[in-house]
Design a protein around this motif. Structure first.
Motif, PDB file in Angstrom:
ATOM      1  N   VAL A 125      23.733 -17.493  -1.529  1.00 27.60           N
ATOM      2  CA  VAL A 125      24.448 -18.661  -2.045  1.00 27.60           C
ATOM      3  C   VAL A 125      23.654 -19.906  -1.674  1.00 27.60           C
ATOM      4  N   GLY A 126      23.474 -20.791  -2.636  1.00 25.32           N
ATOM      5  CA  GLY A 126      22.672 -21.986  -2.407  1.00 25.32           C
ATOM      6  C   GLY A 126      23.492 -23.250  -2.309  1.00 25.32           C
ATOM      7  N   ASP A 127      23.137 -24.105  -1.364  1.00 20.13           N
ATOM      8  CA  ASP A 127      23.712 -25.442  -1.258  1.00 20.13           C
ATOM      9  C   ASP A 127      22.713 -26.439  -1.842  1.00 20.13           C
ATOM     10  N   VAL A 128      23.232 -27.443  -2.531  1.00 17.73           N
ATOM     11  CA  VAL A 128      22.387 -28.377  -3.282  1.00 17.73           C
ATOM     12  C   VAL A 128      22.505 -29.786  -2.750  1.00 17.73           C
ATOM     13  N   ASP A 129      21.368 -30.452  -2.657  1.00 17.04           N
ATOM     14  CA  ASP A 129      21.310 -31.874  -2.333  1.00 17.04           C
ATOM     15  C   ASP A 129      20.860 -32.600  -3.602  1.00 17.04           C
ATOM     16  N   PRO A 130      21.612 -33.619  -4.037  1.00 18.05           N
ATOM     17  CA  PRO A 130      21.236 -34.334  -5.270  1.00 18.05           C
ATOM     18  C   PRO A 130      19.792 -34.817  -5.292  1.00 18.05           C
ATOM     19  N   SER A 131      19.226 -35.109  -4.120  1.00 16.55           N
ATOM     20  CA  SER A 131      17.844 -35.589  -4.068  1.00 16.55           C
ATOM     21  C   SER A 131      16.852 -34.504  -4.459  1.00 16.55           C
ATOM     22  N   MET A 132      17.305 -33.238  -4.489  1.00 15.08           N
ATOM     23  CA  MET A 132      16.444 -32.122  -4.845  1.00 15.08           C
ATOM     24  C   MET A 132      16.645 -31.686  -6.294  1.00 15.08           C
ATOM     25  N   SER A 171      28.701 -31.859  -9.831  1.00 15.61           N
ATOM     26  CA  SER A 171      28.792 -33.102  -9.075  1.00 15.61           C
ATOM     27  C   SER A 171      27.418 -33.557  -8.592  1.00 15.61           C
ATOM     28  N   SER A 172      26.558 -32.595  -8.209  1.00 17.05           N
ATOM     29  CA  SER A 172      25.222 -32.949  -7.722  1.00 17.05           C
ATOM     30  C   SER A 172      24.368 -33.528  -8.839  1.00 17.05           C
ATOM     31  N   VAL A 173      24.466 -32.971 -10.033  1.00 23.19           N
ATOM     32  CA  VAL A 173      23.726 -33.503 -11.177  1.00 23.19           C
ATOM     33  C   VAL A 173      24.205 -34.921 -11.492  1.00 23.19           C
ATOM     34  N   ALA A 174      25.526 -35.124 -11.467  1.00 26.08           N
ATOM     35  CA  ALA A 174      26.071 -36.459 -11.738  1.00 26.08           C
ATOM     36  C   ALA A 174      25.576 -37.469 -10.707  1.00 26.08           C
ATOM     37  N   VAL A 175      25.581 -37.080  -9.429  1.00 24.33           N
ATOM     38  CA  VAL A 175      25.112 -37.978  -8.371  1.00 24.33           C
ATOM     39  C   VAL A 175      23.621 -38.259  -8.527  1.00 24.33           C
ATOM     40  N   ALA A 176      22.838 -37.227  -8.837  1.00 20.44           N
ATOM     41  CA  ALA A 176      21.394 -37.405  -9.011  1.00 20.44           C
ATOM     42  C   ALA A 176      21.091 -38.387 -10.129  1.00 20.44           C
ATOM     43  N   LEU A 177      21.839 -38.305 -11.222  1.00 13.58           N
ATOM     44  CA  LEU A 177      21.640 -39.229 -12.337  1.00 13.58           C
ATOM     45  C   LEU A 177      22.056 -40.648 -11.951  1.00 13.58           C
ATOM     46  N   ALA A 178      23.126 -40.766 -11.174  1.00 12.68           N
ATOM     47  CA  ALA A 178      23.576 -42.089 -10.722  1.00 12.68           C
ATOM     48  C   ALA A 178      22.564 -42.699  -9.754  1.00 12.68           C
ATOM     49  N   MET A 179      21.966 -41.869  -8.907  1.00 11.70           N
ATOM     50  CA  MET A 179      20.971 -42.350  -7.956  1.00 11.70           C
ATOM     51  C   MET A 179      19.702 -42.815  -8.662  1.00 11.70           C
ATOM     52  N   ARG A 180      19.357 -42.131  -9.744  1.00 10.85           N
ATOM     53  CA  ARG A 180      18.109 -42.452 -10.440  1.00 10.85           C
ATOM     54  C   ARG A 180      18.163 -43.824 -11.089  1.00 10.85           C
ATOM     55  N   LEU A 233      37.719 -30.412  -5.996  1.00  9.42           N
ATOM     56  CA  LEU A 233      38.161 -31.705  -5.481  1.00  9.42           C
ATOM     57  C   LEU A 233      37.216 -32.234  -4.400  1.00  9.42           C
ATOM     58  N   ASP A 234      36.735 -31.345  -3.538  1.00  9.91           N
ATOM     59  CA  ASP A 234      35.765 -31.775  -2.528  1.00  9.91           C
ATOM     60  C   ASP A 234      34.549 -32.419  -3.196  1.00  9.91           C
ATOM     61  N   ASN A 235      34.038 -31.749  -4.220  1.00 11.20           N
ATOM     62  CA  ASN A 235      32.860 -32.260  -4.920  1.00 11.20           C
ATOM     63  C   ASN A 235      33.165 -33.545  -5.683  1.00 11.20           C
ATOM     64  N   SER A 236      34.369 -33.663  -6.186  1.00 11.64           N
ATOM     65  CA  SER A 236      34.750 -34.866  -6.940  1.00 11.64           C
ATOM     66  C   SER A 236      34.732 -36.106  -6.060  1.00 11.64           C
ATOM     67  N   PHE A 237      35.354 -36.013  -4.901  1.00 16.80           N
ATOM     68  CA  PHE A 237      35.399 -37.173  -4.011  1.00 16.80           C
ATOM     69  C   PHE A 237      34.020 -37.484  -3.440  1.00 16.80           C
ATOM     70  N   LYS A 238      33.236 -36.457  -3.187  1.00 19.84           N
ATOM     71  CA  LYS A 238      31.877 -36.673  -2.696  1.00 19.84           C
ATOM     72  C   LYS A 238      31.052 -37.419  -3.752  1.00 19.84           C
ATOM     73  N   ALA A 239      31.224 -37.026  -5.033  1.00 19.55           N
ATOM     74  CA  ALA A 239      30.489 -37.673  -6.119  1.00 19.55           C
ATOM     75  C   ALA A 239      30.851 -39.152  -6.228  1.00 19.55           C
ATOM     76  N   ILE A 240      32.128 -39.464  -6.074  1.00 19.51           N
ATOM     77  CA  ILE A 240      32.570 -40.865  -6.151  1.00 19.51           C
ATOM     78  C   ILE A 240      31.969 -41.676  -5.004  1.00 19.51           C
ATOM     79  N   ARG A 241      31.965 -41.089  -3.813  1.00 19.79           N
ATOM     80  CA  ARG A 241      31.390 -41.795  -2.657  1.00 19.79           C
ATOM     81  C   ARG A 241      29.904 -42.062  -2.852  1.00 19.79           C
ATOM     82  N   GLU A 242      29.238 -41.224  -3.650  1.00 22.87           N
ATOM     83  CA  GLU A 242      27.787 -41.336  -3.799  1.00 22.87           C
ATOM     84  C   GLU A 242      27.366 -41.987  -5.120  1.00 22.87           C
ATOM     85  N   GLY A 243      28.302 -42.679  -5.774  1.00 28.25           N
ATOM     86  CA  GLY A 243      27.895 -43.526  -6.889  1.00 28.25           C
ATOM     87  C   GLY A 243      28.351 -43.157  -8.278  1.00 28.25           C
ATOM     88  N   VAL A 244      29.024 -42.016  -8.443  1.00 33.85           N
ATOM     89  CA  VAL A 244      29.526 -41.648  -9.771  1.00 33.85           C
ATOM     90  C   VAL A 244      30.714 -42.543 -10.116  1.00 33.85           C
TER      91      VAL A 244
END
Length: 265
Positions: A125-132, A171-180, A233-244
């Motif tokens: 199982v893989g964990d993802v960081d939006p920066s990756m 959520s990670s893809v959404a955050v990565a796009l927001a960060m870019r 829900l965990d991913n949703s709130f994390k995405a909002i905190r990170e710019g989505v």
């Protein structure tokens, strides 16, 4: 605005619901990305092959045999079926896994200790960081009018495939796009077979229209949310905190309607 839409649950496994959803999705204007699951179909295939699916808080424990099955289902049948239907509705699309074009590099999750003291090994199982996430490649595709269709199979950069929760990928893809490009708003929409988050999972009329982090903690303490809804829900709130800019959870049939559960950061 870039829209990142995740489709999962029993919708991917239901030809008519999937057809109707894709028809709506392809009619959405502007750049968009589709993330899909396929867990129901994967579990069915596991049982047909004599395996028993093991899920912990909505996340699939993945040994080598399970990894082969989810890769075949997610990156194979589900991906290409969705792309074919999108082409039918006039949307140029390309099906991708995280291993393609170095799109999503994940890290294998280490064993964790549960509250009970039991050690849980999720396996491959893989964990993802939006920066990756190779957000530049996604932008290059949408800039050419091509819609990326991304499944939940990722790679670790060392030649190994990993199974990543599709809600986490979305959520990670959404955050990565927001960060870019912080000036470009990104919205995240989770679609499945319910109208949104329900106060009573057995009562479709008990839709919760808005959830704050504080209310979410209360719902978990009351046992109102569990299993597959927790990572969503965990991913949703994390995405909002990170710019989505916004996250909505809704029924697949309501993709184009202003309804569902809105997450308030």
């Amino acid at each position: 605005m870039i829209k990142v839409v995740k489709i999962g649950g029993n919708v991917v496994d239901n030809p008519q619901l999937l057809e109707n959803f894709i028809k709506d999705f392809t009619s959405m204007e502007g750049p968009k990305v589709l993330i899909h699951g396929g867990g129901v179909m994967a579990s069915q295939m596991q049982r047909q092959l004599g395996q028993q699916p093991v899920m912990i808080e909505g996340r699939r424990v993945t040994d080598q045999d399970t990894l082969k099955i989810v890769t075949m289902i997610y990156a194979g049948w589900c991906s290409k079926s969705i792309v074919a239907i999108m082409q039918k509705h006039g949307c140029s699309a390309i099906g991708l896994s995280g291993a393609d074009a170095d799109l999503i590099t994940a890290v294998r999750r280490p064993p964790v200790t549960a509250v009970s003291g039991e050690t849980i090994d999720y396996g491959y199982v893989g964990d993802v960081d939006p920066s990756m996430i190779n957000s530049g490649f996604i932008i290059s595709l949408t800039g050419q009018g091509i819609t990326p269709v991304i499944c939940a199979i990722t790679s670790d950069g060392h030649g190994n495939l990993l199974n990543t929760n599709a809600d986490t990928v979305a959520s990670s893809v959404a955050v990565a796009l927001a960060m870019r490009n912080p000036s470009e708003k990104v919205s995240l929409i989770y679609c499945f077979e319910k109208d949104g988050v329900l106060y009573d999972k057995d009562d479709d009329a008990s839709l919760i229209k808005e959830i704050t982090p504080e209310y979410y903690r209360t719902l978990k303490e009351e046992g109102r949310v569990a299993a597959g809804m927790i990572p969503k829900l965990d991913n949703s709130f994390k995405a909002i905190r990170e710019g989505v800019a916004g996250v909505t959870i809704k029924h697949a049939r309501n993709l184009l309607n202003r309804t569902g559960t809105e997450l308030i950061g």
